[in-house]
Design an enzyme around this catalytic site. Structure first.
Site, PDB file in Angstrom:
ATOM      1  N   GLY A  46      85.786  33.855  60.066  1.00  0.00           N
ATOM      2  CA  GLY A  46      85.958  32.674  59.231  1.00  0.00           C
ATOM      3  C   GLY A  46      84.773  32.568  58.445  1.00  0.00           C
ATOM      4  O   GLY A  46      83.927  33.222  58.434  1.00  0.00           O
ATOM      5  N   GLN A  51      78.824  28.783  52.476  1.00  0.00           N
ATOM      6  CA  GLN A  51      78.189  30.045  52.763  1.00  0.00           C
ATOM      7  C   GLN A  51      78.228  31.045  51.537  1.00  0.00           C
ATOM      8  O   GLN A  51      77.281  31.772  51.510  1.00  0.00           O
ATOM      9  CB  GLN A  51      78.949  30.704  53.962  1.00  0.00           C
ATOM     10  N   CYS A  91      77.294  33.669  63.499  1.00  0.00           N
ATOM     11  CA  CYS A  91      77.525  33.298  62.343  1.00  0.00           C
ATOM     12  C   CYS A  91      77.133  34.217  61.297  1.00  0.00           C
ATOM     13  O   CYS A  91      76.077  34.925  61.425  1.00  0.00           O
ATOM     14  CB  CYS A  91      76.824  31.886  61.842  1.00  0.00           C
ATOM     15  N   LEU A  92      77.996  34.489  60.072  1.00  0.00           N
ATOM     16  CA  LEU A  92      77.574  35.428  59.200  1.00  0.00           C
ATOM     17  C   LEU A  92      76.429  34.997  58.085  1.00  0.00           C
ATOM     18  O   LEU A  92      75.603  35.843  57.856  1.00  0.00           O
ATOM     19  CB  LEU A  92      78.784  35.479  58.243  1.00  0.00           C
ATOM     20  N   HIS A 133      83.441  25.210  63.694  1.00  0.00           N
ATOM     21  CA  HIS A 133      82.275  25.910  63.277  1.00  0.00           C
ATOM     22  C   HIS A 133      82.296  25.657  61.748  1.00  0.00           C
ATOM     23  O   HIS A 133      81.098  25.523  61.170  1.00  0.00           O
ATOM     24  CB  HIS A 133      82.208  27.343  63.598  1.00  0.00           C
ATOM     25  N   GLU A 134      83.485  26.195  61.032  1.00  0.00           N
ATOM     26  CA  GLU A 134      83.580  26.045  59.559  1.00  0.00           C
ATOM     27  C   GLU A 134      83.376  24.712  59.073  1.00  0.00           C
ATOM     28  O   GLU A 134      82.792  24.339  58.215  1.00  0.00           O
ATOM     29  CB  GLU A 134      84.985  26.562  59.331  1.00  0.00           C
ATOM     30  N   HIS A 137      79.818  23.697  58.684  1.00  0.00           N
ATOM     31  CA  HIS A 137      79.331  24.472  57.442  1.00  0.00           C
ATOM     32  C   HIS A 137      79.676  23.335  56.231  1.00  0.00           C
ATOM     33  O   HIS A 137      78.651  23.250  55.474  1.00  0.00           O
ATOM     34  CB  HIS A 137      79.857  25.768  57.221  1.00  0.00           C
TER      35      HIS A 137
HETATM   36  O1  GNR Z   1      82.797  35.573  62.626  1.00  0.00           O
HETATM   37  C1  GNR Z   1      82.409  34.645  63.016  1.00  0.00           C
HETATM   38  N1  GNR Z   1      82.440  34.590  64.531  1.00  0.00           N
HETATM   39  C2  GNR Z   1      82.496  33.601  65.081  1.00  0.00           C
HETATM   40  C3  GNR Z   1      82.330  33.696  66.597  1.00  0.00           C
HETATM   41  C4  GNR Z   1      82.289  32.525  67.413  1.00  0.00           C
HETATM   42  C5  GNR Z   1      82.356  31.349  67.097  1.00  0.00           C
HETATM   43  C6  GNR Z   1      82.168  31.110  65.451  1.00  0.00           C
HETATM   44  C7  GNR Z   1      82.519  32.334  64.525  1.00  0.00           C
HETATM   45  S1  GNR Z   1      82.766  31.867  63.013  1.00  0.00           S
HETATM   46  C8  GNR Z   1      81.912  33.551  62.329  1.00  0.00           C
HETATM   47  C9  GNR Z   1      81.879  33.728  60.889  1.00  0.00           C
HETATM   48  C10 GNR Z   1      81.076  32.673  60.274  1.00  0.00           C
HETATM   49  O2  GNR Z   1      79.998  32.508  60.172  1.00  0.00           O
HETATM   50  N2  GNR Z   1      82.011  31.295  59.858  1.00  0.00           N
HETATM   51  O3  GNR Z   1      81.212  30.337  59.023  1.00  0.00           O
HETATM   52 NI    NI Z   2      79.017  30.620  60.285  1.00  0.00          NI
END
Ligand code: GNR
Ligand code: NI
Length: 167
Positions: A46, A51, A91-92, A133-134, A137
């Site tokens: 995601g 980001q 998270c990236l 999660h997104e 953000h």
């Molecule tokens: O790549 C991602 N893997 C992930 C694994 C578990 C829960 C959430 C994520 S999202 C993350 C990519 C990211 O940072 N999205 O904002």
């Molecule tokens: Ni993230």
């Protein structure tokens, strides 16, 4: 096509609150294409516009193994959330850190797609986690902020050390 630089925690720009998209245009679709390309290259499941330092309510998600199920969520709204489940997140914007977070187990969201058409999505499992999660953000919240202050301090120290060593 372009790979976009991903902001790294703790960057204050990760805490900006994204604004709603007023109209979905060619420019929106160009950004979505670049976001998807950036997500797949990372690789991640995601990516929120926040980001890549664009503070608009745009998210791309693809939790498929084959990278053939891209979901685009513009102006996502949570319609329902139920249950609780703990799962490990990464998270990236926080590379190399994986921690357990408790979130709703099932969610229903509505959003606009890349053509400005409204749709509803019911999700559980990794997709539900990723949507939440997104959406965090877009509100300027990074997953580590769900953890204790002690853990957050340790994570910041670890990231600093990691960066010193890769410089
Ligand atoms: O790549 C991602 N893997 C992930 C694994 C578990 C829960 C959430 C994520 S999202 C993350 C990519 C990211 O940072 N999205 O904002
Ligand atoms: Ni993230």
């Amino acid at each position: 096509m372009a790979l976009l630089p991903i902001l790294q925690y703790p960057d204050p720009r990760l805490h900006k609150v994204a604004k709603s998209v007023v109209s979905v245009t060619e420019q929106t679709r160009k950004l979505i294409k670049d976001m998807a390309e950036t997500m797949y290259a990372a690789p991640g499941v995601g990516l929120a516009a926040t980001q890549v330092d664009v503070h608009e309510r745009i998210v791309v998600i693809d939790v498929s193994e084959e990278h053939n199920d891209l979901k685009v969520l513009i102006n996502p709204v949570l319609l329902n959330a139920e249950g609780e489940e703990e799962s490990e997140e990464g998270c990236l914007s926080v590379p190399g850190i994986y921690e357990k977070v408790t979130r709703a187990e099932k969610v229903i969201v509505k959003a606009l797609d890349e053509n400005g058409k409204e749709f509803k999505l019911e999700a559980d499992g990794l997709l539900a986690v990723c949507i939440q999660h997104e959406m965090d953000h877009l509100q300027g919240r990074v997953f580590v902020e769900h953890l204790s202050h002690l853990k957050q301090t340790r994570i910041r120290a670890k990231l600093k050390k990691q960066r010193r060593e890769t410089l």
